[in-house]
Design an enzyme around this catalytic site. Structure first.
Site, PDB file in Angstrom:
ATOM      1  N   CYS A 107     -26.419 -10.921 -21.234  1.00  0.00           N
ATOM      2  CA  CYS A 107     -27.824 -11.230 -20.935  1.00  0.00           C
ATOM      3  C   CYS A 107     -28.748 -10.888 -22.108  1.00  0.00           C
ATOM      4  O   CYS A 107     -28.319 -10.828 -23.261  1.00  0.00           O
ATOM      5  CB  CYS A 107     -28.255 -10.508 -19.660  1.00  0.00           C
ATOM      6  SG  CYS A 107     -29.793 -11.141 -18.935  1.00  0.00           S
ATOM      7  N   ASP A 176     -32.043  -2.914 -15.003  1.00  0.00           N
ATOM      8  CA  ASP A 176     -33.266  -3.175 -14.225  1.00  0.00           C
ATOM      9  C   ASP A 176     -33.658  -1.968 -13.402  1.00  0.00           C
ATOM     10  O   ASP A 176     -34.838  -1.671 -13.247  1.00  0.00           O
ATOM     11  CB  ASP A 176     -33.099  -4.409 -13.343  1.00  0.00           C
ATOM     12  CG  ASP A 176     -33.259  -5.655 -14.185  1.00  0.00           C
ATOM     13  OD1 ASP A 176     -32.260  -6.109 -14.759  1.00  0.00           O
ATOM     14  OD2 ASP A 176     -34.409  -6.124 -14.322  1.00  0.00           O
TER      15      ASP A 176
HETATM   16  C1  RUB Z   1     -32.728  -9.314 -17.392  1.00  0.00           C
HETATM   17  C2  RUB Z   1     -31.800  -8.160 -17.390  1.00  0.00           C
HETATM   18  C3  RUB Z   1     -32.034  -7.118 -18.470  1.00  0.00           C
HETATM   19  C4  RUB Z   1     -32.917  -6.004 -17.901  1.00  0.00           C
HETATM   20  C5  RUB Z   1     -33.397  -5.040 -18.995  1.00  0.00           C
HETATM   21  O1  RUB Z   1     -32.655 -10.074 -16.194  1.00  0.00           O
HETATM   22  O2  RUB Z   1     -30.948  -7.996 -16.546  1.00  0.00           O
HETATM   23  O3  RUB Z   1     -30.831  -6.542 -18.907  1.00  0.00           O
HETATM   24  O4  RUB Z   1     -34.049  -6.546 -17.267  1.00  0.00           O
HETATM   25  O5  RUB Z   1     -34.320  -5.670 -19.846  1.00  0.00           O
HETATM   26  P1  RUB Z   1     -33.686 -11.311 -15.992  1.00  0.00           P
HETATM   27  P2  RUB Z   1     -35.283  -4.830 -20.826  1.00  0.00           P
HETATM   28  O6  RUB Z   1     -33.487 -12.235 -17.144  1.00  0.00           O
HETATM   29  O7  RUB Z   1     -33.273 -11.891 -14.654  1.00  0.00           O
HETATM   30  O8  RUB Z   1     -35.092 -10.716 -15.939  1.00  0.00           O
HETATM   31  O9  RUB Z   1     -34.405  -4.015 -21.713  1.00  0.00           O
HETATM   32  O10 RUB Z   1     -36.015  -5.917 -21.598  1.00  0.00           O
HETATM   33  O11 RUB Z   1     -36.170  -3.994 -19.979  1.00  0.00           O
END
Ligand code: RUB
Length: 276
Positions: A107, A176
């Site tokens: 991701c 998250d």
């Molecule tokens: C994004 C996702 C990321 C976390 C952390 O999912 O799973 O690994 O949100 O992101 P989606 P960050 O694309 O469904 O939002 O490090 O930017 O907080």
């Protein structure tokens, strides 16, 4: 729906910290009409747009403690600091594994990308494998960001991670929410952690104390079936956005000032929202 909330819902704004920052912009906008009962009611709607991602919830709680433009600004500064503090901690942790590292990720996480940039600027030799992350293909965002930063990066289908497990040194993902049950992150993350365990590779998570989730009720977001591009009479199409990796598969969760190895470790931290 307010335009900012619509952008979050449609994933034009995505990633946990970015969602938190966008929620602050929303609160600032609705706060222009005053911080009254109406504000409280509308503020509480903000985190429900993508309910799994706890940063939005914690941000709303923190503002509602003492709603004002000053409070919103303080929290914004605190969220911005994460993208500096967590990559620094994570790089120190990674340096212990070696100066030259091959990393597997899934991701797109801003914290992960910033970590890789930090490691590079500290003279580490980094190579990253990233999976495409169906159905929304956030792996492309990661691949582009790393390539633009001059970091060696390979992009591959989601199911290729097992094939490369022998070639990598460490698996790192974003997060998250940090919960009692485990680490909540993009659907598929749990398989990465299980494989890492099977191949005796560390599974590390870039996180933040803003992601500690003490909500009793918790739901995994299911997104519209149309995102999978398949329908057929009699077939139920499932599109969960996140999964939960149990703590026993997690080597470490890196936060601003430390590392969590188990849920109990979260007790050390008082959440900025005052809960926890
Ligand atoms: C994004 C996702 C990321 C976390 C952390 O999912 O799973 O690994 O949100 O992101 P989606 P960050 O694309 O469904 O939002 O490090 O930017 O907080």
């Amino acid at each position: 729906m307010h335009p900012i909330l619509r952008q979050i819902k449609q994933m034009k704004i995505r990633g946990a910290i970015n969602i938190g920052l966008a929620v602050l912009d929303y609160l600032e906008d609705i706060g222009k009409n005053g911080f009254d009962e109406e504000f409280r009611k509308n503020a509480d709607q903000a985190w429900k747009v993508r309910p799994t991602t706890v940063v939005a919830y914690n941000v709303v709680q923190a503002v509602l403690q003492n709603p004002s433009m000053k409070r919103i600004d303080e929290i914004r500064k605190s969220l911005h600091r994460i993208n500096d503090a967590v990559p620094k901690s994570m790089c120190q942790r990674l340096r212990k594994l070696g100066k030259s590292l091959s990393v597997l990720t899934h991701c797109h996480s801003t914290e992960f990308v910033e970590t890789m940039k930090q490691c590079k600027s500290r003279g580490m030799d980094i190579e990253v494998y990233v999976t495409e992350t169906r159905p929304k293909m956030q792996g492309k965002i990661t691949a582009r960001a790393l390539a633009d930063a001059g970091i060696a990066v390979s992009y591959m289908v989601d199911d290729a991670e097992g094939l490369f497990m022998n070639d990598i040194d460490v698996v790192i993902t974003g997060s998250d929410s940090i919960r009692k049950e485990g680490i909540v992150n993009k659907i598929g993350t749990m398989e990465f952690a299980l494989l890492a365990k099977a191949f005796k590779k560390p599974f590390l998570v870039a996180s933040s104390i803003w992601k500690i989730d003490t909500r009793k009720e918790f739901q995994i977001e299911f997104r519209p079936a149309r995102e999978l591009g398949f329908s057929y009479p009699g077939v139920k199409v499932l599109n969960p956005a996140f999964d939960i990796t149990p703590w026993k598969y997690v080597s470490g969760v890196i936060v601003e000032n430390g590392e969590l190895r188990r849920w109990k470790d979260a007790n050390k931290y008082v959440l900025p929202s005052g809960k926890g």
